[in-house]
Design a protein around this motif. Sequence first.
Motif, PDB file in Angstrom:
ATOM      1  N   THR A 185     -28.302-106.958  -1.103  1.00 48.79           N
ATOM      2  CA  THR A 185     -29.378-105.991  -0.883  1.00 48.79           C
ATOM      3  C   THR A 185     -28.998-105.016   0.215  1.00 48.79           C
ATOM      4  N   ASP A 190     -38.509-102.517   0.037  1.00 47.94           N
ATOM      5  CA  ASP A 190     -38.956-103.861   0.400  1.00 47.94           C
ATOM      6  C   ASP A 190     -39.123-103.929   1.918  1.00 47.94           C
ATOM      7  N   GLY A 245     -34.057-102.392   1.402  1.00 46.14           N
ATOM      8  CA  GLY A 245     -34.836-103.212   2.300  1.00 46.14           C
ATOM      9  C   GLY A 245     -34.914-102.609   3.688  1.00 46.14           C
ATOM     10  N   ARG A 272     -34.478-106.721  -8.065  1.00 47.73           N
ATOM     11  CA  ARG A 272     -33.217-106.263  -8.642  1.00 47.73           C
ATOM     12  C   ARG A 272     -32.974-106.916  -9.995  1.00 47.73           C
ATOM     13  N   SER A 322     -36.343-108.968  -2.748  1.00 43.40           N
ATOM     14  CA  SER A 322     -35.457-107.882  -3.190  1.00 43.40           C
ATOM     15  C   SER A 322     -34.618-108.310  -4.387  1.00 43.40           C
ATOM     16  N   ARG A 323     -34.073-109.508  -4.331  1.00 45.39           N
ATOM     17  CA  ARG A 323     -33.219-109.978  -5.431  1.00 45.39           C
ATOM     18  C   ARG A 323     -34.033-110.163  -6.709  1.00 45.39           C
ATOM     19  N   VAL A 330     -33.242-101.419  -5.113  1.00 46.30           N
ATOM     20  CA  VAL A 330     -34.036-101.851  -3.969  1.00 46.30           C
ATOM     21  C   VAL A 330     -33.357-101.478  -2.656  1.00 46.30           C
ATOM     22  N   CYS A 353     -37.925-107.237   4.521  1.00 47.69           N
ATOM     23  CA  CYS A 353     -37.238-107.876   3.392  1.00 47.69           C
ATOM     24  C   CYS A 353     -36.599-109.205   3.761  1.00 47.69           C
ATOM     25  N   GLY A 378     -33.782-111.005   1.777  1.00 47.79           N
ATOM     26  CA  GLY A 378     -33.718-110.362   0.468  1.00 47.79           C
ATOM     27  C   GLY A 378     -34.218-111.212  -0.681  1.00 47.79           C
ATOM     28  N   VAL A 438     -29.868-102.819   3.258  1.00 50.01           N
ATOM     29  CA  VAL A 438     -30.923-102.961   4.255  1.00 50.01           C
ATOM     30  C   VAL A 438     -30.701-102.004   5.411  1.00 50.01           C
TER      31      VAL A 438
END
Length: 276
Positions: free
Chosen positions: A96, A59, A80, A72, A68-69, A78, A62, A65, A98
């Motif tokens: 997330t 991502d 980020g 997921r 991202s969530r 994922v 991101c 997130g 990252v």
Amino acid sequence: MPTLPSGGSRPPAGEPHEYRRAAESFGSDAERYDRTRPRYPDALVERIVSGGPGPGVLDVGCGTGIASRQFRAAGCTVLGVDPDARMAETARRLGTEVEVATFEAWDPAGRTFDAVVAGQSWHWVDPVAGAVAARRALRPGGRFAAFWNVFQLPPEVARASAAACRRAMPDSPFDFEAMTRRAVDVYRPMLVKAADGLREAGGFDEPAEWSFDWEWSYTRDAWLDMMPTQGALTRLPAEALAPVLREVGAAVDALGGRFTMAYRTVAVTALRTVPA
């Protein structure tokens, strides 16, 4: 939705990805950003996931997130990447993983992914260098998808917003008149640049565009809560932001204190070609 202008006061080469102060300003209120920014249509997430070779997603930009969530929740793993450590900290707290870097400078360290996605962030990435980085990070057959939530304010609110922002930021490089124009037309240059970047980088099939229409209802307070997360306003001092919010709030009050926003989520997408 204000964008950088096509001429006049702007960064040296006039491209959003070169306006780094705006690109890296969203973490000034990461909690508000995560709370108020709209999510993305489930149909978009499902289409990206179902068309990829596996569950690994990168991502780009991101933020906190949000996308991202959603990936997921669709069963993906994922990672980020974001240039703002404050945004990354919030994303990590919300689950997330990252890494902090601009995408153009990020080192995948040999890792590859089944999809590279960018929600509301690809215009902050150099379109060619970013496409090269995405190609490097994708497995053959993996999907690249950059997408944006494009919103169309009611005309009364759009005019009030543009006028208030012009008064508050007369020297801003942002084009506030974009708020009063047809939203998809404003975003068209971003879509074209994303597709052209993929073509120039090579290693992708012909880019395609997807779109998803939906609506969301905002109360006066909910919209004013989200406004300070917009790129033109993130660096505006509180004393300058207050009159902007008052004027826009008055316009929403004149509509009965709430309005329905028309959204269109637009995506530019392409598959990483399989080497011959």
